[in-house]
Design an enzyme around this catalytic site. Structure first.
Site, PDB file in Angstrom:
ATOM      1  N   TYR A  13       0.833  -1.194   0.000  1.00 48.73           N
ATOM      2  CA  TYR A  13       0.000   0.000   0.000  1.00 48.73           C
ATOM      3  C   TYR A  13       0.878   1.259   0.000  1.00 48.73           C
ATOM      4  O   TYR A  13       2.101   1.160   0.108  1.00 48.73           O
ATOM      5  CB  TYR A  13      -0.860  -0.025   1.250  1.00 48.73           C
ATOM      6  CG  TYR A  13      -0.076  -0.540   2.433  1.00 48.73           C
ATOM      7  CD1 TYR A  13       0.922   0.263   3.001  1.00 48.73           C
ATOM      8  CD2 TYR A  13      -0.252  -1.831   2.942  1.00 48.73           C
ATOM      9  CE1 TYR A  13       1.691  -0.187   4.039  1.00 48.73           C
ATOM     10  CE2 TYR A  13       0.536  -2.286   3.996  1.00 48.73           C
ATOM     11  CZ  TYR A  13       1.496  -1.460   4.535  1.00 48.73           C
ATOM     12  OH  TYR A  13       2.278  -1.907   5.559  1.00 48.73           O
ATOM     13  N   SER A 240       7.879   1.728  11.192  1.00 53.93           N
ATOM     14  CA  SER A 240       7.540   0.478  10.509  1.00 53.93           C
ATOM     15  C   SER A 240       6.247  -0.045  11.114  1.00 53.93           C
ATOM     16  O   SER A 240       5.673   0.581  12.006  1.00 53.93           O
ATOM     17  CB  SER A 240       8.649  -0.552  10.712  1.00 53.93           C
ATOM     18  OG  SER A 240       8.583  -1.042  12.039  1.00 53.93           O
ATOM     19  N   LYS A 241       5.835  -1.197  10.621  1.00 57.36           N
ATOM     20  CA  LYS A 241       4.580  -1.780  11.109  1.00 57.36           C
ATOM     21  C   LYS A 241       4.570  -1.986  12.622  1.00 57.36           C
ATOM     22  O   LYS A 241       3.514  -2.034  13.233  1.00 57.36           O
ATOM     23  CB  LYS A 241       4.336  -3.120  10.421  1.00 57.36           C
ATOM     24  CG  LYS A 241       3.687  -2.944   9.065  1.00 57.36           C
ATOM     25  CD  LYS A 241       3.262  -4.290   8.513  1.00 57.36           C
ATOM     26  CE  LYS A 241       2.958  -4.172   7.037  1.00 57.36           C
ATOM     27  NZ  LYS A 241       3.160  -5.425   6.328  1.00 57.36           N
ATOM     28  N   ARG A 242       5.756  -2.142  13.173  1.00 53.76           N
ATOM     29  CA  ARG A 242       5.817  -2.336  14.626  1.00 53.76           C
ATOM     30  C   ARG A 242       5.206  -1.161  15.381  1.00 53.76           C
ATOM     31  O   ARG A 242       4.780  -1.279  16.514  1.00 53.76           O
ATOM     32  CB  ARG A 242       7.278  -2.494  15.085  1.00 53.76           C
ATOM     33  CG  ARG A 242       7.857  -3.868  14.881  1.00 53.76           C
ATOM     34  CD  ARG A 242       9.289  -3.905  15.347  1.00 53.76           C
ATOM     35  NE  ARG A 242      10.114  -2.904  14.663  1.00 53.76           N
ATOM     36  CZ  ARG A 242      10.682  -1.870  15.243  1.00 53.76           C
ATOM     37  NH1 ARG A 242      10.557  -1.679  16.534  1.00 53.76           N
ATOM     38  NH2 ARG A 242      11.425  -1.026  14.542  1.00 53.76           N
ATOM     39  N   GLY A 244       2.537   0.329  14.667  1.00 59.16           N
ATOM     40  CA  GLY A 244       1.106   0.451  14.378  1.00 59.16           C
ATOM     41  C   GLY A 244       0.959   0.567  12.878  1.00 59.16           C
ATOM     42  O   GLY A 244       1.924   0.326  12.145  1.00 59.16           O
TER      43      GLY A 244
END
Ligand code: GLU
Length: 470
Positions: A13, A240-242, A244
């Protein structure tokens, strides 16, 4: 004529960092009355998907970032990159390399700290050696012959930064699968598309000396570079995704306003000398300047984004906010619900000061739209189950059922009178009544809530409460 590009790889995305890059390019080029080119860097065939292309385009449009040309797809331009690779091979500025991945792995382990790049062992293969490799079925890569010495990057934000070419050595420009590498496709496109300013994330600055060498080798004009500071989480590690969700789509689904998110993204690395925080799009277009982009990392702070979004919600006129809440609620609820829009608007009014996102509205106002509210166990236990509450609410119900007109003022009057008669405080009625009707200890003003719920629903909820165990 100024020309910039945003060049995402469609392998996921659009994330906050990518959107920030797109925004800074867009603001810069609008001010210069130039052109914004959208280029999809899909040379990693295995990881690129149409779905991701669509998601990226949707997110850009939602944010309000428009492009003047493209999208161009690199996967459709392989023949162009091949032509330029051929030219470098003919000019003896590139060569075929037959080293296998396992051989390269051994080389990498042996390489020293000063010269970690490829050692150039295939640079001078004889025609016979090449023939042998070819007939053994090895598929070659093409490597660029990096000159020794230093390459200087002249960056608008970071100033002059020098790199020793030994850091990367003879790097690959074409992979053995016949696809160009990022650095090669990128500079061919930037040159052919007439890009004058390359504005991108700092994570790419180590690619820039390689790209400069390629520009020089092919006789192309070198664009101006501006590397935007990294974005870190509150813990000071790269976002990063960590940390959230980092997808722009996530924020759309959570009910953030695109104008607020754009405003927030602009603050990730840029500020005015007055530290102004709230900027309309028009204001950003006037005030943004690359000169005031910081070298220091930017910190992504979700609470600040929520605060900013709340400020935007409060600035909306009630009709616009009603429209947004209506659309949002309908989108996330599968079933249509029956409510008159005028009444809905009154409900939205109650929450405008209390919410930071549209999803906050849905969470906080949900009790209006369901048959039975969600009862919070602690509220039930602490307030509803207290001695005497049941009898009080029975009386409230009896009075409210007869009340006419059923409006805020008469509801308040009725409840205060009842409190006087029972010789209790009004809050001894208000608190339990709130839990009984909304399921929670907090809500907007209770008399308004009662009036908007309407007599029928109030009566129904007061009858339906299960007194035994909540
Ligand atoms: N495809 C690269 C990326 O998504 C583009 C980098 C650049 O702007 O040159 O990071």
């Amino acid at each position: 004529m100024v020309r910039v590009r945003f060049a995402p790889a469609p392998t996921g995305y659009l994330h906050l960092g990518g959107a920030r890059t797109a925004l800074f390019n867009w603001l810069f080029v609008k001010q210069q009355h130039g052109k914004f080119i959208l280029r999809i860097e899909d040379t990693d065939v295995k990881r690129s998907t149409d779905e991701s292309v669509n998601a990226i385009l949707d997110s850009l449009k939602w944010l309000g970032i428009s492009w003047d040309e493209g999208p161009y797809f690199q996967s459709q331009r392989t023949h162009i990159y091949q032509e330029y690779a051929k030219k470098l091979l003919q000019d003896n500025q590139a060569y075929y390399c037959y080293c296998s991945p396992s051989e390269l792995e051994i080389l990498r382990k042996k390489a020293t700290g000063e010269a970690p790049g490829y050692d150039g062992r295939c640079r001078n293969l004889s025609p016979t050696q090449r023939q042998e490799y070819e007939s053994s079925g090895r598929k070659p890569t093409i490597r660029f012959k990096s000159p020794s010495g230093l390459t200087q990057v002249n960056d608008l934000i970071r100033g002059k930064v020098s790199f020793d070419n030994a850091l990367f050595g003879d790097f690959i420009i074409f992979k053995s699968d016949g696809m160009p590498t990022y650095n090669f496709a990128c500079i061919i496109d930037d040159a052919l598309m007439g890009i004058t300013h390359v504005i991108r994330g700092e994570d790419h600055i180590s690619n820039t000396p390689r790209q400069i060498l390629l520009y020089q080798a092919l006789g192309f004009k070198i664009p101006v570079f501006a590397h935007l500071p990294l974005i870190l989480g509150l813990d000071k590690t790269p976002l990063s995704k960590r940390h959230g969700d980092v997808a722009i789509e996530h924020y759309r689904q959570e009910g953030y306003l695109p104008e607020a998110l754009m405003n927030y993204l602009a603050l990730l690395g840029w500020s005015t000398s007055q530290s102004q925080q709230i900027f309309s799009k028009e204001e950003l277009l006037i005030k943004f300047s690359i000169d005031r982009v910081s070298k220091n990392p930017a910190i992504f702070d979700l609470e600040k984004l929520r605060w900013l979004n709340g400020e935007y919600i409060r600035e909306l006129d009630i009709d616009s906010l009603t429209g947004l809440c209506w659309e949002y609620l309908n989108k996330i609820r599968n079933s249509k619900f029956e409510i008159r829009i005028l009444k809905f608007k009154e409900i939205v009014k109650l929450f405008q000061e209390r919410i930071k996102t549209l999803s906050d509205f849905v969470k906080q106002a949900e009790f209006f739209f369901v048959n039975s509210p969600k009862y919070h166990p602690s509220a039930v236990e602490q307030i509803l189950m207290k001695d005497g509450v049941r009898q009080i609410l029975e009386q409230v119900k009896d009075r409210l059922v007869q009340l006419e007109p059923f409006d805020t003022n008469s509801i308040e009057k009725t409840i205060r009178e009842l409190a006087d008669q029972l010789k209790i405080k009004a809050s001894d009625i208000i608190h339990p009544l709130r839990v009984a009707l909304t399921g929670d200890k907090v809500s907007p003003g209770l008399f308004e809530v009662v009036a908007l719920l309407g007599k029928e629903k109030v009566q129904e909820r007061l009858i339906k409460i299960r007194w035994e165990n909540g």
